[in-house]
Design a protein around this motif. Structure first.
Motif, PDB file in Angstrom:
ATOM      1  N   UNK A   1      -4.764 -19.707  92.255  1.00 31.26           N
ATOM      2  CA  UNK A   1      -5.788 -18.134  92.351  1.00 31.26           C
ATOM      3  C   UNK A   1      -6.950 -18.798  92.775  1.00 31.26           C
ATOM      4  N   UNK A   2      -7.998 -18.106  93.891  1.00 33.34           N
ATOM      5  CA  UNK A   2      -9.352 -19.345  93.857  1.00 33.34           C
ATOM      6  C   UNK A   2     -10.699 -18.042  92.701  1.00 33.34           C
ATOM      7  N   UNK A   3      -9.565 -17.886  91.714  1.00 30.13           N
ATOM      8  CA  UNK A   3     -11.238 -17.550  90.224  1.00 30.13           C
ATOM      9  C   UNK A   3     -11.099 -17.487  89.549  1.00 30.13           C
ATOM     10  N   UNK A   4     -11.904 -16.816  88.992  1.00 36.37           N
ATOM     11  CA  UNK A   4     -12.850 -17.584  87.173  1.00 36.37           C
ATOM     12  C   UNK A   4     -12.024 -16.804  86.514  1.00 36.37           C
ATOM     13  N   UNK A   5     -11.452 -17.274  85.771  1.00 30.75           N
ATOM     14  CA  UNK A   5     -11.187 -16.555  84.597  1.00 30.75           C
ATOM     15  C   UNK A   5     -10.961 -17.534  83.489  1.00 30.75           C
ATOM     16  N   UNK A   6     -11.675 -16.100  82.177  1.00 32.90           N
ATOM     17  CA  UNK A   6     -12.215 -16.910  80.652  1.00 32.90           C
ATOM     18  C   UNK A   6     -10.899 -17.346  80.058  1.00 32.90           C
ATOM     19  N   UNK A   7     -10.590 -18.420  79.033  1.00 32.78           N
ATOM     20  CA  UNK A   7      -9.730 -18.522  78.705  1.00 32.78           C
ATOM     21  C   UNK A   7      -8.847 -17.527  78.013  1.00 32.78           C
ATOM     22  N   UNK A   8      -9.911 -16.369  77.109  1.00 31.50           N
ATOM     23  CA  UNK A   8      -9.053 -15.033  76.777  1.00 31.50           C
ATOM     24  C   UNK A   8      -7.956 -13.861  77.685  1.00 31.50           C
ATOM     25  N   UNK A   9      -9.133 -14.212  79.456  1.00 29.93           N
ATOM     26  CA  UNK A   9      -7.989 -13.822  80.260  1.00 29.93           C
ATOM     27  C   UNK A   9      -6.972 -14.263  80.852  1.00 29.93           C
ATOM     28  N   UNK A  10      -6.596 -15.631  80.047  1.00 23.82           N
ATOM     29  CA  UNK A  10      -5.460 -16.624  80.313  1.00 23.82           C
ATOM     30  C   UNK A  10      -4.670 -16.094  79.659  1.00 23.82           C
ATOM     31  N   UNK A  11      -4.637 -15.602  78.571  1.00 21.21           N
ATOM     32  CA  UNK A  11      -4.309 -16.414  77.143  1.00 21.21           C
ATOM     33  C   UNK A  11      -3.688 -14.788  77.667  1.00 21.21           C
ATOM     34  N   UNK A  12      -4.208 -13.704  78.256  1.00 23.75           N
ATOM     35  CA  UNK A  12      -3.808 -12.493  78.933  1.00 23.75           C
ATOM     36  C   UNK A  12      -2.460 -12.675  79.459  1.00 23.75           C
ATOM     37  N   UNK A  13      -2.931 -13.452  80.859  1.00 16.31           N
ATOM     38  CA  UNK A  13      -1.704 -13.091  81.735  1.00 16.31           C
ATOM     39  C   UNK A  13      -0.808 -13.960  81.561  1.00 16.31           C
ATOM     40  N   UNK A  14      -0.815 -15.087  80.299  1.00 19.20           N
ATOM     41  CA  UNK A  14       0.587 -15.760  80.016  1.00 19.20           C
ATOM     42  C   UNK A  14       1.359 -14.446  79.138  1.00 19.20           C
ATOM     43  N   UNK A  15       0.331 -14.011  78.511  1.00 16.63           N
ATOM     44  CA  UNK A  15       1.290 -12.666  77.682  1.00 16.63           C
ATOM     45  C   UNK A  15       2.244 -11.751  78.132  1.00 16.63           C
ATOM     46  N   UNK A  16       1.869 -11.554  79.628  1.00 20.10           N
ATOM     47  CA  UNK A  16       1.947 -10.382  80.351  1.00 20.10           C
ATOM     48  C   UNK A  16       3.673 -11.240  81.416  1.00 20.10           C
ATOM     49  N   UNK A  17       3.741 -12.033  81.528  1.00 16.54           N
ATOM     50  CA  UNK A  17       4.381 -12.988  82.000  1.00 16.54           C
ATOM     51  C   UNK A  17       5.641 -12.798  82.641  1.00 16.54           C
ATOM     52  N   UNK A  18       6.152 -13.112  80.969  1.00 18.00           N
ATOM     53  CA  UNK A  18       7.880 -12.618  81.344  1.00 18.00           C
ATOM     54  C   UNK A  18       8.796 -13.455  81.429  1.00 18.00           C
ATOM     55  N   UNK A  19       7.770 -14.603  81.795  1.00 20.51           N
ATOM     56  CA  UNK A  19       8.505 -15.652  81.560  1.00 20.51           C
ATOM     57  C   UNK A  19       8.040 -16.777  81.519  1.00 20.51           C
ATOM     58  N   UNK A  20       8.067 -19.035  81.974  1.00 23.65           N
ATOM     59  CA  UNK A  20       7.244 -19.561  82.113  1.00 23.65           C
ATOM     60  C   UNK A  20       6.442 -18.955  83.072  1.00 23.65           C
ATOM     61  N   UNK A  21       4.972 -19.984  82.418  1.00 19.67           N
ATOM     62  CA  UNK A  21       3.936 -19.444  83.280  1.00 19.67           C
ATOM     63  C   UNK A  21       2.924 -20.784  83.859  1.00 19.67           C
ATOM     64  N   UNK A  22       2.284 -21.086  84.320  1.00 13.80           N
ATOM     65  CA  UNK A  22       1.445 -22.163  84.660  1.00 13.80           C
ATOM     66  C   UNK A  22       0.490 -21.562  85.667  1.00 13.80           C
ATOM     67  N   UNK A  23      -1.303 -21.303  85.454  1.00 15.29           N
ATOM     68  CA  UNK A  23      -2.035 -21.076  85.779  1.00 15.29           C
ATOM     69  C   UNK A  23      -3.032 -21.806  86.465  1.00 15.29           C
ATOM     70  N   UNK A  24      -3.199 -21.799  87.802  1.00 13.93           N
ATOM     71  CA  UNK A  24      -3.981 -22.119  87.950  1.00 13.93           C
ATOM     72  C   UNK A  24      -4.829 -21.795  88.839  1.00 13.93           C
ATOM     73  N   UNK A  25      -6.695 -21.805  87.548  1.00 10.86           N
ATOM     74  CA  UNK A  25      -7.215 -20.766  88.406  1.00 10.86           C
ATOM     75  C   UNK A  25      -8.204 -21.768  88.685  1.00 10.86           C
ATOM     76  N   UNK A  26      -9.710 -20.659  89.221  1.00 14.51           N
ATOM     77  CA  UNK A  26     -10.602 -21.982  89.697  1.00 14.51           C
ATOM     78  C   UNK A  26     -10.829 -23.130  89.112  1.00 14.51           C
ATOM     79  N   UNK A  27     -11.408 -23.222  88.234  1.00 14.27           N
ATOM     80  CA  UNK A  27     -12.307 -24.348  87.524  1.00 14.27           C
ATOM     81  C   UNK A  27     -10.844 -25.699  87.516  1.00 14.27           C
ATOM     82  N   UNK A  28      -9.822 -25.569  87.349  1.00 10.29           N
ATOM     83  CA  UNK A  28      -8.937 -25.968  87.133  1.00 10.29           C
ATOM     84  C   UNK A  28      -7.808 -26.079  88.838  1.00 10.29           C
ATOM     85  N   UNK A  29      -8.072 -25.585  89.202  1.00  6.20           N
ATOM     86  CA  UNK A  29      -8.265 -26.160  91.136  1.00  6.20           C
ATOM     87  C   UNK A  29      -9.340 -27.670  91.788  1.00  6.20           C
TER      88      UNK A  29
END
Length: 221
Positions: free
Chosen positions: A101-129
């Motif tokens: 995604x092309x969105x800014x995500x804070x470390x806390x927000x990324x952790x929240x998404x990872x916790x709700x994924x229901x499986x393995x998760x690799x988040x490519x946020x704005x700064x990482x891209x």
């Protein structure tokens, strides 16, 4: 032409190229990160069964989801989109999801998404891209999808356009030679050549030189 040191960041965040281009850019991002056997769904539109692509890495099967809205969205909007996409893990019977995604995500927000994924998760946020696309080896990808090259202030894109135009000019020159076209050719003073001048093609000026007998055509810029 790029004028800001963070041009990649700005062009990604203010995305205007639509879903198809975003899925194809996301594909290049994950492929550069070691994913393989990449199989896209419908980048140009159509049913995708809760996945934009299926791929493999580390012995596991993953789905990819691309989310490139124009401008920064509220976190609750991003999370809702992530939850809809992450539902594809179970729906497709895979191990995990790469969320690009092309969105800014804070470390806390990324952790929240990872916790709700229901499986393995690799988040490519704005700064990482941004960090991935600013690598020197991603120059062609920047030029194709963002319209510039951050290492040389747009010169790579310009060079590519000039090369494509030269190829068209070469085809044109071949056609002129084959047809033995003499009208509009200007006799070059004190030489054995006729000259045909071309102006206004993407700012390129070109001259075609042809021998009097019509056998040889040469492009001179």
């Amino acid at each position: 032409m790029a004028t800001r040191w963070d041009e990649t960041w700005h062009r990604l965040l203010m995305w205007t190229s639509g879903q198809g281009a975003s899925e194809r850019l996301a594909a290049q991002v994950v492929l550069s990160e070691g994913y393989g056997r990449f199989d896209p769904s419908h980048p140009l539109g159509g049913p995708d069964d809760k996945k934009d692509a299926v791929m493999r890495r580390d012995g596991m099967t993953w789905i990819m989801a691309a989310y490139f809205p124009r401008g920064q969205q509220a976190y609750k909007t991003i999370k809702r989109k992530f939850e809809l996409d992450a539902a594809g893990i179970v729906a497709n019977g895979v191990d995990g999801i790469a969320f690009v995604c092309n969105q800014e995500l804070s470390p806390a927000q990324r952790a929240d998404l990872l916790a709700t994924a229901g499986g393995e998760c690799d988040i490519y946020h704005l700064e990482r891209i941004v960090a991935i696309l600013d690598r020197p080896e991603m120059r062609a990808i920047r030029a194709q999808f963002l319209g510039f090259d951050s290492n040389d202030n747009g010169q790579a894109e310009l060079a590519l356009r000039r090369q494509l135009i030269r190829e068209r000019i070469d085809l044109f020159a071949g056609a002129i030679e084959w047809l033995a076209v003499k009208p509009k050719w200007r006799r070059n003073k004190d030489s054995k050549f006729f000259i045909l001048e071309v102006h206004g093609i993407e700012g390129i000026y070109a001259q075609f030189m042809r021998e009097v007998d019509g056998v040889h055509v040469e492009l001179v810029t």
